[in-house]
Design a protein around this motif. Structure first.
Motif, PDB file in Angstrom:
ATOM      1  N   LEU A  59       1.460  -1.535  -7.098  1.00  0.00           N
ATOM      2  CA  LEU A  59       0.602  -2.000  -5.851  1.00  0.00           C
ATOM      3  C   LEU A  59      -0.530  -2.666  -5.573  1.00  0.00           C
ATOM      4  O   LEU A  59      -1.111  -3.143  -6.741  1.00  0.00           O
ATOM      5  CB  LEU A  59       0.910  -0.350  -5.478  1.00  0.00           C
ATOM      6  CG  LEU A  59       2.067   0.578  -5.300  1.00  0.00           C
ATOM      7  CD1 LEU A  59       1.115   1.584  -5.140  1.00  0.00           C
ATOM      8  CD2 LEU A  59       2.748  -0.086  -4.021  1.00  0.00           C
ATOM      9  N   ASP A  60      -1.433  -2.853  -4.565  1.00  0.00           N
ATOM     10  CA  ASP A  60      -2.167  -4.041  -4.207  1.00  0.00           C
ATOM     11  C   ASP A  60      -2.958  -2.984  -3.840  1.00  0.00           C
ATOM     12  O   ASP A  60      -4.298  -2.895  -3.895  1.00  0.00           O
ATOM     13  CB  ASP A  60      -2.273  -4.599  -3.172  1.00  0.00           C
ATOM     14  CG  ASP A  60      -1.155  -5.938  -3.736  1.00  0.00           C
ATOM     15  OD1 ASP A  60      -1.354  -6.334  -4.250  1.00  0.00           O
ATOM     16  OD2 ASP A  60       0.038  -6.293  -2.999  1.00  0.00           O
ATOM     17  N   CYS A  61      -2.976  -1.841  -3.699  1.00  0.00           N
ATOM     18  CA  CYS A  61      -3.636  -1.149  -2.536  1.00  0.00           C
ATOM     19  C   CYS A  61      -3.322   0.723  -2.562  1.00  0.00           C
ATOM     20  O   CYS A  61      -1.537   1.163  -2.683  1.00  0.00           O
ATOM     21  CB  CYS A  61      -4.305  -1.260  -1.040  1.00  0.00           C
ATOM     22  SG  CYS A  61      -5.099  -2.415  -0.925  1.00  0.00           S
ATOM     23  N   ILE A  87       0.599  -0.905  -0.170  1.00  0.00           N
ATOM     24  CA  ILE A  87       0.054  -0.380  -0.109  1.00  0.00           C
ATOM     25  C   ILE A  87       0.886   1.519  -0.150  1.00  0.00           C
ATOM     26  O   ILE A  87       1.709   1.142   0.989  1.00  0.00           O
ATOM     27  CB  ILE A  87      -0.761   0.074   1.541  1.00  0.00           C
ATOM     28  CG1 ILE A  87      -1.838  -1.631   1.016  1.00  0.00           C
ATOM     29  CG2 ILE A  87      -2.163   1.328   1.205  1.00  0.00           C
ATOM     30  CD1 ILE A  87      -3.026  -1.587   2.820  1.00  0.00           C
ATOM     31  N   GLN A  88       0.732   2.319  -0.904  1.00  0.00           N
ATOM     32  CA  GLN A  88       1.197   2.973  -0.609  1.00  0.00           C
ATOM     33  C   GLN A  88       0.549   4.922  -0.154  1.00  0.00           C
ATOM     34  O   GLN A  88      -0.621   4.710  -0.977  1.00  0.00           O
ATOM     35  CB  GLN A  88       2.036   3.695  -2.204  1.00  0.00           C
ATOM     36  CG  GLN A  88       2.580   5.485  -2.747  1.00  0.00           C
ATOM     37  CD  GLN A  88       3.112   5.271  -3.943  1.00  0.00           C
ATOM     38  OE1 GLN A  88       4.166   4.680  -3.941  1.00  0.00           O
ATOM     39  NE2 GLN A  88       2.861   5.949  -4.519  1.00  0.00           N
ATOM     40  N   THR A  89       1.336   5.183   0.232  1.00  0.00           N
ATOM     41  CA  THR A  89       0.100   6.725   0.637  1.00  0.00           C
ATOM     42  C   THR A  89       1.564   8.235   1.012  1.00  0.00           C
ATOM     43  O   THR A  89       2.355   7.636   0.545  1.00  0.00           O
ATOM     44  CB  THR A  89       0.139   6.073   2.163  1.00  0.00           C
ATOM     45  OG1 THR A  89      -0.191   7.734   3.030  1.00  0.00           O
ATOM     46  CG2 THR A  89       0.816   6.796   3.270  1.00  0.00           C
ATOM     47  N   HIS A  90       0.726   8.964   0.210  1.00  0.00           N
ATOM     48  CA  HIS A  90       1.926  10.656   0.259  1.00  0.00           C
ATOM     49  C   HIS A  90       2.205  11.091   1.142  1.00  0.00           C
ATOM     50  O   HIS A  90       2.728  11.720   1.461  1.00  0.00           O
ATOM     51  CB  HIS A  90       0.368  11.160  -0.638  1.00  0.00           C
ATOM     52  CG  HIS A  90      -0.528  11.577  -0.252  1.00  0.00           C
ATOM     53  ND1 HIS A  90      -1.375  10.877   0.403  1.00  0.00           N
ATOM     54  CD2 HIS A  90      -1.133  12.970  -0.039  1.00  0.00           C
ATOM     55  CE1 HIS A  90      -2.681  11.610   0.366  1.00  0.00           C
ATOM     56  NE2 HIS A  90      -2.579  12.198   0.491  1.00  0.00           N
ATOM     57  N   PHE A 107       3.722   1.957   1.852  1.00  0.00           N
ATOM     58  CA  PHE A 107       4.988   2.297   0.951  1.00  0.00           C
ATOM     59  C   PHE A 107       4.614   4.567   1.765  1.00  0.00           C
ATOM     60  O   PHE A 107       3.499   4.530   0.975  1.00  0.00           O
ATOM     61  CB  PHE A 107       5.517   2.418  -0.268  1.00  0.00           C
ATOM     62  CG  PHE A 107       5.939   1.322  -0.469  1.00  0.00           C
ATOM     63  CD1 PHE A 107       7.097   0.829  -0.758  1.00  0.00           C
ATOM     64  CD2 PHE A 107       5.196  -0.013  -0.802  1.00  0.00           C
ATOM     65  CE1 PHE A 107       7.707  -0.004  -0.925  1.00  0.00           C
ATOM     66  CE2 PHE A 107       5.137  -1.265  -1.007  1.00  0.00           C
ATOM     67  CZ  PHE A 107       6.566  -1.276  -0.907  1.00  0.00           C
ATOM     68  N   TYR A 108       5.825   4.706   2.625  1.00  0.00           N
ATOM     69  CA  TYR A 108       5.183   6.452   2.656  1.00  0.00           C
ATOM     70  C   TYR A 108       5.488   7.635   1.405  1.00  0.00           C
ATOM     71  O   TYR A 108       6.616   6.420   1.125  1.00  0.00           O
ATOM     72  CB  TYR A 108       5.338   6.930   4.207  1.00  0.00           C
ATOM     73  CG  TYR A 108       4.682   5.948   4.771  1.00  0.00           C
ATOM     74  CD1 TYR A 108       3.646   6.546   5.987  1.00  0.00           C
ATOM     75  CD2 TYR A 108       5.824   4.574   5.827  1.00  0.00           C
ATOM     76  CE1 TYR A 108       2.668   5.335   6.788  1.00  0.00           C
ATOM     77  CE2 TYR A 108       4.988   3.449   6.329  1.00  0.00           C
ATOM     78  CZ  TYR A 108       3.871   4.357   7.087  1.00  0.00           C
ATOM     79  OH  TYR A 108       3.547   3.675   7.684  1.00  0.00           O
ATOM     80  N   SER A 109       5.049   8.943   1.973  1.00  0.00           N
ATOM     81  CA  SER A 109       5.779  10.147   0.546  1.00  0.00           C
ATOM     82  C   SER A 109       5.626   9.300  -0.906  1.00  0.00           C
ATOM     83  O   SER A 109       6.810   9.989  -1.623  1.00  0.00           O
ATOM     84  CB  SER A 109       7.348   9.858   1.247  1.00  0.00           C
ATOM     85  OG  SER A 109       7.129  10.519   2.911  1.00  0.00           O
ATOM     86  N   SER A 110       5.253   8.947  -1.658  1.00  0.00           N
ATOM     87  CA  SER A 110       4.507   7.931  -2.536  1.00  0.00           C
ATOM     88  C   SER A 110       6.012   7.516  -2.901  1.00  0.00           C
ATOM     89  O   SER A 110       6.358   7.974  -4.258  1.00  0.00           O
ATOM     90  CB  SER A 110       4.732   9.190  -3.274  1.00  0.00           C
ATOM     91  OG  SER A 110       3.063   9.840  -3.194  1.00  0.00           O
TER      92      SER A 110
END
Length: 336
Positions: free
Chosen positions: A81-83, A27-30, A61-64
């Protein structure tokens, strides 16, 4: 001995079945890991892992850090990615309807009202059609509440918007504020401080009150709206539909429950931080403006004019605008 072997075989089979259910979600977040929202995302990942007894592992995964923020959705669609834990508003290029799951400009007064559209206003099913058409599944929202406008001059009501030059993100917001007589100027987030300092702009739409304090905006300007009324972005958790459907019902329930906890604590923690910031700013001489119900209604009327323009772009956008309008009417926020 035979009985022992049978029991041992049964245990081995059960263990094998359990391990076959184990899954890792990428999972990635910005948000950065140290950002308050990043900390909450880490808690979400931990909740899922603990509640699943370790059967679900989340690689966050942080900060894109894998792909650019705007590319996260496609990365989940394509299996990189999955999400995706960014937001629907980044996907208006795919379909303008994503604006109305990302930021319903001028819509709801509180995060609780906006979240209730998703769960009790038919919003979840309406939005799901949009996501499923892209091969994605919407799991839920996490939103921190209304953003505040910062200004070098009073911004007490609609009349103060006339000729008001301010930093605006592109898209729907520029249309609404232009309708109200303001002069929105699209610029990068990083340019706001200098533009305010040099007088290029009178104000800015940057973030919530607490975050604006962190940006140092009130070292320059001494007026702000609070609580806000114009913008309430919702970040989402959206997963590759095939990945989501491949999870067991138990695992889906765990992720959904953890997401609802994330939703609650995002709104609660930011409400507390914004209230504390409001008290500190008032003590420091910053004037905060809480627009009256009539002024909010005037802004919402202008917003709906812009909504209708976007609704005409695609059937999906029209359906979501109709859904919001029906629910806002039921809540008494707009007249029939």
């Amino acid at each position: 001995m035979k009985k022992f072997l049978t029991t041992a075989a049964a245990v081995a089979i059960a263990a094998s079945a359990a391990s076959a259910q184990d899954v890792t979600l990428r999972i990635q977040t910005h948000y950065a890991s140290e950002h308050p929202s990043g900390v909450l995302a880490a808690q979400f990942a931990d909740d899922v892992q603990v509640m699943s007894g370790g059967e679900i592992s989340i690689e966050m995964f942080y900060s894109s850090s894998v792909v650019a923020t705007t590319e996260t959705f496609d990365a989940a669609i394509n299996g990189i990615l999955d999400c995706d834990m960014t937001g629907g508003a980044y996907q208006t290029g795919k379909n303008p309807a994503f604006q109305f799951v990302g930021d319903i400009m001028g819509g709801y007064d509180t995060p609780w009202q906006q979240i209730s559209w998703l769960y009790y206003g038919g919003g979840y099913d309406a939005a799901q059609e949009l996501y499923n058409a892209q091969g994605m599944q919407l799991i839920g929202w996490w939103l921190y509440g209304q953003e505040s406008l910062s200004s070098s001059k009073p911004i007490a009501g609609p009349d103060d918007l006339k000729g008001w030059k301010f930093r605006s993100p592109p898209g729907l917001e520029t249309e609404i504020f232009t309708e109200m007589g303001a002069t929105p100027i699209v610029m990068d987030f990083t340019e706001i401080f200098t533009a305010l300092e040099t007088g290029i702009i009178d104000g800015a739409d940057a973030s919530g009150l607490y975050n604006n304090v962190g940006l140092g905006l009130y070292d320059i300007v001494k007026h702000a709206t609070y609580p806000g009324f114009h913008s309430m972005p919702s970040d989402h958790l959206a997963c590759n539909q095939a990945v989501w459907e491949g999870l067991s019902e138990q695992h889906r329930r765990i992720i959904d429950t953890a997401m609802q906890k994330l939703t609650l604590h995002t709104a609660l923690s930011n409400e507390k931080k914004n209230a504390e910031a409001a008290a500190e700013l008032t003590a420091a001489g910053v004037t905060l403006y809480d627009w009256s119900p009539k002024d909010r209604a005037d802004f919402r009327k202008a917003a709906q004019t812009a909504w209708d323009g976007w609704a005409a772009k695609t059937p999906e956008a029209a359906a979501l605008v109709a859904s919001h309008r029906e629910y806002l009417t039921a809540l008494g926020l707009i007249a029939e």
